[in-house]
Design a protein around this motif. Structure first.
Motif, PDB file in Angstrom:
ATOM      1  N   TYR A 296      39.219  64.789   8.433  1.00 16.40           N
ATOM      2  CA  TYR A 296      39.488  64.007   9.647  1.00 16.40           C
ATOM      3  C   TYR A 296      40.245  62.830   8.945  1.00 16.40           C
ATOM      4  O   TYR A 296      41.061  62.221   9.491  1.00 16.40           O
ATOM      5  CB  TYR A 296      38.127  63.635  10.291  1.00 16.40           C
ATOM      6  N   VAL A 297      39.859  62.316   7.786  1.00 20.87           N
ATOM      7  CA  VAL A 297      40.643  61.335   7.270  1.00 20.87           C
ATOM      8  C   VAL A 297      42.087  61.646   7.021  1.00 20.87           C
ATOM      9  O   VAL A 297      43.197  60.937   7.269  1.00 20.87           O
ATOM     10  CB  VAL A 297      40.117  60.647   5.891  1.00 20.87           C
ATOM     11  N   LEU A 298      42.299  62.775   6.568  1.00 14.88           N
ATOM     12  CA  LEU A 298      43.671  63.148   6.114  1.00 14.88           C
ATOM     13  C   LEU A 298      44.322  63.333   7.434  1.00 14.88           C
ATOM     14  O   LEU A 298      45.786  63.206   7.701  1.00 14.88           O
ATOM     15  CB  LEU A 298      43.705  64.567   5.430  1.00 14.88           C
ATOM     16  N   ALA A 299      43.728  64.222   8.407  1.00 15.78           N
ATOM     17  CA  ALA A 299      44.446  64.587   9.783  1.00 15.78           C
ATOM     18  C   ALA A 299      44.797  63.083  10.572  1.00 15.78           C
ATOM     19  O   ALA A 299      45.829  63.120  10.849  1.00 15.78           O
ATOM     20  CB  ALA A 299      43.485  65.315  10.638  1.00 15.78           C
ATOM     21  N   ARG A 300      43.998  61.971  10.414  1.00 15.31           N
ATOM     22  CA  ARG A 300      44.233  60.780  11.109  1.00 15.31           C
ATOM     23  C   ARG A 300      45.468  60.061  10.337  1.00 15.31           C
ATOM     24  O   ARG A 300      46.394  59.589  11.055  1.00 15.31           O
ATOM     25  CB  ARG A 300      43.122  59.804  11.112  1.00 15.31           C
ATOM     26  N   ARG A 301      45.766  60.244   9.056  1.00 16.10           N
ATOM     27  CA  ARG A 301      47.005  59.823   8.488  1.00 16.10           C
ATOM     28  C   ARG A 301      48.180  60.241   9.045  1.00 16.10           C
ATOM     29  O   ARG A 301      49.058  59.747   9.269  1.00 16.10           O
ATOM     30  CB  ARG A 301      46.573  59.714   7.049  1.00 16.10           C
ATOM     31  N   ILE A 302      48.019  61.835   9.051  1.00 15.91           N
ATOM     32  CA  ILE A 302      49.070  62.441   9.350  1.00 15.91           C
ATOM     33  C   ILE A 302      49.723  62.195  10.745  1.00 15.91           C
ATOM     34  O   ILE A 302      50.991  62.180  11.097  1.00 15.91           O
ATOM     35  CB  ILE A 302      49.027  63.784   9.139  1.00 15.91           C
ATOM     36  N   ALA A 303      48.842  62.117  11.529  1.00 16.91           N
ATOM     37  CA  ALA A 303      49.062  62.016  12.865  1.00 16.91           C
ATOM     38  C   ALA A 303      49.714  60.741  13.452  1.00 16.91           C
ATOM     39  O   ALA A 303      50.506  60.723  14.485  1.00 16.91           O
ATOM     40  CB  ALA A 303      47.536  61.895  13.738  1.00 16.91           C
TER      41      ALA A 303
ATOM     42  N   ARG B  27      52.583  59.720  11.812  1.00 18.09           N
ATOM     43  CA  ARG B  27      53.766  59.734  11.231  1.00 18.09           C
ATOM     44  C   ARG B  27      54.672  60.826  12.178  1.00 18.09           C
ATOM     45  O   ARG B  27      54.275  61.642  12.702  1.00 18.09           O
ATOM     46  CB  ARG B  27      53.855  60.569   9.829  1.00 18.09           C
ATOM     47  N   PRO B  28      56.010  60.420  12.203  1.00 19.37           N
ATOM     48  CA  PRO B  28      57.002  61.277  13.026  1.00 19.37           C
ATOM     49  C   PRO B  28      57.078  62.637  12.339  1.00 19.37           C
ATOM     50  O   PRO B  28      57.731  63.607  12.787  1.00 19.37           O
ATOM     51  CB  PRO B  28      58.222  60.633  13.222  1.00 19.37           C
ATOM     52  N   ARG B  29      57.013  62.864  11.095  1.00 12.68           N
ATOM     53  CA  ARG B  29      57.357  63.817  10.444  1.00 12.68           C
ATOM     54  C   ARG B  29      56.320  64.025   9.030  1.00 12.68           C
ATOM     55  O   ARG B  29      55.952  62.935   8.358  1.00 12.68           O
ATOM     56  CB  ARG B  29      58.601  64.145   9.785  1.00 12.68           C
ATOM     57  N   ALA B  30      55.924  65.094   8.866  1.00 14.28           N
ATOM     58  CA  ALA B  30      54.795  65.226   7.429  1.00 14.28           C
ATOM     59  C   ALA B  30      54.877  66.576   6.873  1.00 14.28           C
ATOM     60  O   ALA B  30      55.136  67.605   7.444  1.00 14.28           O
ATOM     61  CB  ALA B  30      53.384  64.952   7.928  1.00 14.28           C
ATOM     62  N   ASP B  31      54.403  66.616   5.612  1.00 14.63           N
ATOM     63  CA  ASP B  31      54.374  67.865   4.992  1.00 14.63           C
ATOM     64  C   ASP B  31      52.858  68.280   4.580  1.00 14.63           C
ATOM     65  O   ASP B  31      52.101  67.609   4.120  1.00 14.63           O
ATOM     66  CB  ASP B  31      55.123  67.690   3.433  1.00 14.63           C
ATOM     67  N   LEU B  32      52.497  69.247   5.493  1.00 13.94           N
ATOM     68  CA  LEU B  32      50.961  69.620   5.391  1.00 13.94           C
ATOM     69  C   LEU B  32      50.585  70.211   3.936  1.00 13.94           C
ATOM     70  O   LEU B  32      49.428  69.869   3.654  1.00 13.94           O
ATOM     71  CB  LEU B  32      50.650  70.708   6.277  1.00 13.94           C
ATOM     72  N   VAL B  33      51.682  70.597   3.112  1.00 17.30           N
ATOM     73  CA  VAL B  33      51.214  71.215   1.861  1.00 17.30           C
ATOM     74  C   VAL B  33      50.697  69.805   0.878  1.00 17.30           C
ATOM     75  O   VAL B  33      49.784  69.647   0.192  1.00 17.30           O
ATOM     76  CB  VAL B  33      52.123  71.873   1.038  1.00 17.30           C
ATOM     77  N   GLU B  34      51.800  68.900   1.043  1.00 19.96           N
ATOM     78  CA  GLU B  34      51.334  67.509   0.305  1.00 19.96           C
ATOM     79  C   GLU B  34      50.462  66.556   0.667  1.00 19.96           C
ATOM     80  O   GLU B  34      49.717  65.947  -0.109  1.00 19.96           O
ATOM     81  CB  GLU B  34      52.738  66.803  -0.161  1.00 19.96           C
ATOM     82  N   GLU B  35      50.181  66.670   2.020  1.00 18.42           N
ATOM     83  CA  GLU B  35      49.484  65.454   2.566  1.00 18.42           C
ATOM     84  C   GLU B  35      47.943  66.086   3.026  1.00 18.42           C
ATOM     85  O   GLU B  35      47.484  65.384   3.604  1.00 18.42           O
ATOM     86  CB  GLU B  35      50.447  64.789   3.765  1.00 18.42           C
TER      87      GLU B  35
ATOM     88  N   SER C 223      55.771  73.970   0.973  1.00 18.39           N
ATOM     89  CA  SER C 223      56.130  72.870   1.771  1.00 18.39           C
ATOM     90  C   SER C 223      55.814  73.550   3.434  1.00 18.39           C
ATOM     91  O   SER C 223      56.146  74.462   3.597  1.00 18.39           O
ATOM     92  CB  SER C 223      57.372  72.173   1.678  1.00 18.39           C
ATOM     93  N   LEU C 224      55.232  72.681   4.080  1.00 22.61           N
ATOM     94  CA  LEU C 224      54.889  72.864   5.432  1.00 22.61           C
ATOM     95  C   LEU C 224      55.602  71.608   6.286  1.00 22.61           C
ATOM     96  O   LEU C 224      54.783  70.641   6.397  1.00 22.61           O
ATOM     97  CB  LEU C 224      53.731  73.344   5.678  1.00 22.61           C
ATOM     98  N   LEU C 225      56.547  71.479   6.653  1.00 22.23           N
ATOM     99  CA  LEU C 225      57.058  70.435   7.309  1.00 22.23           C
ATOM    100  C   LEU C 225      56.751  70.568   8.935  1.00 22.23           C
ATOM    101  O   LEU C 225      57.378  71.597   9.681  1.00 22.23           O
ATOM    102  CB  LEU C 225      58.618  70.046   7.105  1.00 22.23           C
ATOM    103  N   VAL C 226      56.101  69.516   9.335  1.00 26.39           N
ATOM    104  CA  VAL C 226      55.605  69.496  10.868  1.00 26.39           C
ATOM    105  C   VAL C 226      56.058  68.147  11.496  1.00 26.39           C
ATOM    106  O   VAL C 226      56.058  67.076  10.962  1.00 26.39           O
ATOM    107  CB  VAL C 226      53.941  69.814  10.979  1.00 26.39           C
ATOM    108  N   ARG C 227      56.120  68.254  12.800  1.00 28.21           N
ATOM    109  CA  ARG C 227      56.099  67.074  13.790  1.00 28.21           C
ATOM    110  C   ARG C 227      54.393  67.047  14.265  1.00 28.21           C
ATOM    111  O   ARG C 227      54.308  67.756  15.077  1.00 28.21           O
ATOM    112  CB  ARG C 227      57.032  67.331  14.981  1.00 28.21           C
ATOM    113  N   PRO C 228      53.859  65.900  13.809  1.00 30.18           N
ATOM    114  CA  PRO C 228      52.377  65.888  14.443  1.00 30.18           C
ATOM    115  C   PRO C 228      52.441  65.565  16.074  1.00 30.18           C
ATOM    116  O   PRO C 228      51.312  65.903  16.472  1.00 30.18           O
ATOM    117  CB  PRO C 228      51.981  64.427  13.599  1.00 30.18           C
ATOM    118  N   GLY C 229      53.485  65.327  16.322  1.00 29.24           N
ATOM    119  CA  GLY C 229      53.200  65.019  17.878  1.00 29.24           C
ATOM    120  C   GLY C 229      53.269  63.515  18.262  1.00 29.24           C
ATOM    121  O   GLY C 229      53.155  63.443  19.761  1.00 29.24           O
TER     122      GLY C 229
END
Length: 344
Positions: free
Chosen positions: A133-140, A142-150, A338-344
């Motif tokens: 949950y800590v990691l997911a909240r960090r990523i959320a 951001r406009p763009r994130a790499d799920l592998v790295e983050e 790498s897994l580049l995503v848009r968190p939404g």
């Protein structure tokens, strides 16, 4: 998937038809090499060719026999006439890892390898959930994130793992796995790779992601299917201790054998539509991931379920970044870098 072999893979030097006679007479029916330039780029295309035309052949550059059919690979992983390689006498399942297991004595298989829910060290589930949950909240944020790295790189629980401190001051206190649990729990790299492959498969199917938001219990089936379709460990080495007859011919004693787990996992003789990612398939019970009772198998599933729930809770509109397509790499172990995503 096309049936013809990649152009960079050399043609075999013998016909696949007389394999039984060739192996018993001492000749080695040489086929395409796992180390050929075209094999690593698309191993599943290469595996299909091996299963259909060269189910047992000697790979001279690798220095081992290749087996690729489900029944043959399962036999090599469970039959006592095979042992660990390169260290003869090593426990079945080691030293090379199978799926998420390193083959500790406590993890010895029974009649087959399958996915089961084993035991997770006390308190570890809570720490994994907090980290997710800590990691997911960090990523959320951001406009763009790499799920592998983050995300995938930090979630698996092991010595010294976990982000130091989140932006809002929360800590993710994932500590070392208990010392008595051996390399299965201490090695987090395979679980990172398996988690990345799971997320790649799910992000490719928005409808399935939507179903998981409604019914989180489907995460277990999604995890099992990802391990089948895209196993983190593609090749496991064994050695025969006696002559063994397989579907493609007869292996001599003391022969090094490369078990192509990635090929066995997509054998159409065992799995219907094997190239399709389908968590609802009825034949999930024969996935080659590790022996029953291995703590790493149980922990990997737990990390996947809790991690996926945290991501979907924090990012209801999680999707691929525009123009991005994941690409898996690796030959012995394989997964997306790498897994580049848009968190939404």
């Amino acid at each position: 998937m096309q049936a013809d072999a990649p152009r960079d893979i050399p043609a075999p030097t013998t016909s696949p038809e007389p394999l039984t006679r060739a192996t018993r007479s001492g000749r080695r029916p040489t086929g395409p090499s796992l180390l050929a330039r075209g094999a690593a780029h698309d191993p599943y295309r290469f595996y299909r060719m091996l299963r259909e035309r060269y189910p047992l052949s000697y790979d001279a550059p690798l220095g081992a026999w290749l087996i690729s059919r489900y029944d043959d690979v399962t036999a090599a992983l469970t039959d006592p006439r095979f042992t660990g390689f390169p260290h003869d006498g090593a426990p079945r399942g080691g030293p090379a890892p199978l799926g998420l297991c390193h083959g500790n004595a406590r993890c010895l298989p029974t009649d087959r390898y399958t996915v089961v829910t084993g035991t997770v060290p006390a308190g570890l589930a809570e720490r994994v959930e907090r980290t997710a949950y800590v990691l997911a909240r960090r990523i959320a944020r951001r406009p763009r994130a790499d799920l592998v790295e983050e995300f995938c790189r930090w979630l698996p629980a092991g010595p010294g793992r976990g982000p130091d401190r989140a932006a809002d001051g929360e800590t993710a206190a994932v500590t070392a796995a208990p010392a008595g649990d051996g390399p299965c729990l201490r090695d987090t790299a395979l679980r990172e790779t398996a988690l990345a492959s799971l997320l790649a498969n799910l992000l490719d199917d928005p409808d399935l992601l939507a179903a998981l938001r409604i019914e989180p219990a489907l995460a277990g089936r999604a995890w099992t299917e990802s391990l089948r379709r895209d196993p983190p460990v593609q090749v496991v080495l064994r050695r025969t201790v006696a002559e063994v007859t397989l579907s493609g011919g007869t292996l001599p004693a003391k022969a090094p054998v490369a078990c192509l787990v990635g090929a066995a996992a997509r054998d159409p003789q065992r799995f219907a539509a094997p190239d399709v990612y389908d968590p609802f398939r009825p034949d999930q019970d024969r996935t080659l991931t590790g022996p029953p009772g291995c703590p790493a198998v149980a922990l990997g599933r737990l990390e996947a379920e809790l991690g996926l729930r945290a991501l979907l809770d924090a990012m209801p509109r999680l999707r691929w970044a525009e123009g991005f397509r994941p690409a898996a790499t690796g030959l012995l172990t394989r997964g997306p870098r790498s897994l580049l995503v848009r968190p939404g």
